[in-house]
Design an enzyme around this catalytic site. Structure first.
Site, PDB file in Angstrom:
ATOM      1  N   GLY A  32       0.844  -1.349   0.000  1.00 55.74           N
ATOM      2  CA  GLY A  32       0.188   0.158   0.463  1.00 55.74           C
ATOM      3  C   GLY A  32       0.676   1.286  -0.117  1.00 55.74           C
ATOM      4  O   GLY A  32       2.097   0.906  -0.467  1.00 55.74           O
ATOM      5  N   LEU A  34       0.175   3.660  -1.769  1.00 57.20           N
ATOM      6  CA  LEU A  34       1.198   3.673  -3.922  1.00 57.20           C
ATOM      7  C   LEU A  34       1.388   4.432  -4.502  1.00 57.20           C
ATOM      8  O   LEU A  34       0.736   6.166  -3.681  1.00 57.20           O
ATOM      9  CB  LEU A  34      -0.940   2.955  -4.257  1.00 57.20           C
ATOM     10  CG  LEU A  34      -1.170   1.455  -3.633  1.00 57.20           C
ATOM     11  CD1 LEU A  34      -1.819   1.812  -4.726  1.00 57.20           C
ATOM     12  CD2 LEU A  34      -0.071   0.442  -3.739  1.00 57.20           C
ATOM     13  N   HIS A  38       4.249   1.851  -7.927  1.00 60.49           N
ATOM     14  CA  HIS A  38       3.060   0.724  -7.847  1.00 60.49           C
ATOM     15  C   HIS A  38       2.096   0.602  -9.305  1.00 60.49           C
ATOM     16  O   HIS A  38       2.424  -0.403  -9.644  1.00 60.49           O
ATOM     17  CB  HIS A  38       2.103   0.787  -6.385  1.00 60.49           C
ATOM     18  CG  HIS A  38       3.506   0.889  -5.202  1.00 60.49           C
ATOM     19  ND1 HIS A  38       3.385   1.811  -4.122  1.00 60.49           N
ATOM     20  CD2 HIS A  38       3.601  -0.337  -4.584  1.00 60.49           C
ATOM     21  CE1 HIS A  38       4.215   1.458  -3.687  1.00 60.49           C
ATOM     22  NE2 HIS A  38       4.534   0.050  -3.525  1.00 60.49           N
ATOM     23  N   GLN A 154      14.390  -8.896  -3.818  1.00 59.05           N
ATOM     24  CA  GLN A 154      13.797  -9.191  -3.809  1.00 59.05           C
ATOM     25  C   GLN A 154      13.067 -10.024  -4.631  1.00 59.05           C
ATOM     26  O   GLN A 154      12.406 -11.463  -4.671  1.00 59.05           O
ATOM     27  CB  GLN A 154      12.020  -8.823  -3.080  1.00 59.05           C
ATOM     28  CG  GLN A 154      10.707  -9.311  -3.065  1.00 59.05           C
ATOM     29  CD  GLN A 154      10.071  -7.664  -2.691  1.00 59.05           C
ATOM     30  OE1 GLN A 154       9.981  -8.116  -1.305  1.00 59.05           O
ATOM     31  NE2 GLN A 154       8.925  -7.592  -3.311  1.00 59.05           N
ATOM     32  N   ARG A 188       8.664   4.831   1.400  1.00 59.85           N
ATOM     33  CA  ARG A 188       9.289   4.891   2.401  1.00 59.85           C
ATOM     34  C   ARG A 188       9.848   7.025   2.528  1.00 59.85           C
ATOM     35  O   ARG A 188      10.604   6.989   3.729  1.00 59.85           O
ATOM     36  CB  ARG A 188      10.580   4.525   2.374  1.00 59.85           C
ATOM     37  CG  ARG A 188       9.721   2.674   4.127  1.00 59.85           C
ATOM     38  CD  ARG A 188      11.111   2.025   4.099  1.00 59.85           C
ATOM     39  NE  ARG A 188      10.364   0.607   5.001  1.00 59.85           N
ATOM     40  CZ  ARG A 188      10.827  -0.400   4.568  1.00 59.85           C
ATOM     41  NH1 ARG A 188      10.728  -0.316   2.978  1.00 59.85           N
ATOM     42  NH2 ARG A 188       9.862  -0.919   5.750  1.00 59.85           N
TER      43      ARG A 188
END
Ligand code: AMP
Length: 311
Positions: A32, A34, A38, A154, A188
């Site tokens: 989220g 966003l 995203h 990731q 962030r």
């Protein structure tokens, strides 16, 4: 393209929403808050599949004690509004108790990749990601899932997870979306003060410096020195790591690596109390790459200038 997605808060609601979809299904997993990065994943997904499911879940198992799990921004209403513009069909936004009705007894060890770089600083992080990715793949059963190159380690872990466990899904990576000043979009970034935001530009400048050296045909140690040098002279930037790694295994690349070998220049640094990561794929031995700067402006023409403007 404006259509409010179906919001599923429970497994049952998700199952019902999925039942009504015919054709191929793409998944975009997010926490989220966003931004245009995203939304770019969702656009890509929309282009390649009949339907797009977006999960919005701040996953507790990938945060260690003392990290920002509680403080992580939760902005569901704004997220759904943004997703309405880019063609998401279903938003799966469960509570932790819905995802983890019982404490999981199974944990996933993603192997050596989980112990270096991001894994060295955040030892439980990639295992937690592997667990939630596997669970959401099971709940959504996508044909294809989209992950950002922004989180290169990731993405590499997920590719390996899918390969090694024969999970029936195709993985697509999406290049990093950056702001006009070069800073990679991140949820962030909103933690940065105005002054810190200026310091944060050093990361993309460092990547650019590394890419220039790589394009000049120089070896790994010189690429790393150039990138690290930019970070180290910037006030307010505390370097965690700068490394040159194999894009899939994240094994380190060194000066004997053959020219033509693909690599990723990865870095992490603290700017104030905010930990930022960034990276750039390149080729050892001087094949021109250029810093990824996909979608500096959103497709609808609005500038993608950070998390707020991207809504
Ligand atoms: P997050 O919400 O931070 O877990 O991110 C969800 C997905 O969006 C991950 O696959 C990220 O790699 C991807 N993502 C986040 N920021 C960006 C960006 N600036 N460009 C491209 N993808 C991104």
């Amino acid at each position: 393209m404006t259509a409010t997605p179906v919001i599923a808060r429970t497994r049952e609601e998700l199952a019902q929403a999925l039942d009504s979809l015919e054709g191929s299904r793409a998944l975009v997993m997010t926490m989220g808050a966003l931004h245009a990065g995203h939304l770019q994943l969702v656009r890509r997904a929309h282009a390649l599949a009949d339907h797009v499911v977006v999960s919005i879940f701040v996953n507790p198992t990938q945060f260690a004690p003392g990290e920002d799990f509680e403080a992580y921004p939760r902005t569901l209403e704004a997220d759904v509004a943004a997703l309405s513009e880019v063609g998401a069909d279903v938003v799966f936004a469960p509570e932790p108790s819905e995802v983890y009705p019982v404490e999981p007894r199974i944990s996933i060890d993603p192997g050596p990749i989980a112990r270096v770089l991001e894994g060295a600083t955040r030892p439980t992080h990639l295992g937690g990601v592997a667990l939630i990715v596997t669970k959401v793949f099971g709940l959504v059963r996508p044909d294809v899932a989209f992950f950002g190159q922004k989180d290169a380690q990731q993405l590499a872990m997920v590719r390996t997870l899918v390969r090694d466990l024969d999970l029936p899904v195709r993985i697509e990576g999406v290049p990093i979306v950056r702001d006009a000043d070069g800073v990679a979009l991140s949820s962030r970034n909103r933690y940065l003060s105005e002054a810190e935001r200026v310091h944060a530009r050093a990361l993309s400048r460092g990547l650019n410096a590394g890419v220039s050296v790589a394009e000049g045909g120089r070896p790994a140690s010189q690429i790393l020195a150039a990138a690290r040098g930019v970070l180290e002279v910037e006030d307010g930037v505390d370097v965690d790591y700068v490394a040159l790694v194999d894009p899939l295994t994240f094994d380190e690349i060194n000066d004997v690596t053959a020219p033509g070998t693909p690599a990723v220049l990865v870095m992490a640094a603290r700017v104030g109390s905010t930990r930022l990561i960034d990276n750039q794929p390149l080729t050892i031995g001087g094949v021109a790459a250029g810093l990824q700067a996909e979608c500096v402006h959103e497709a609808d023409g609005r500038p993608a200038d950070g998390t707020e403007a991207a809504r």
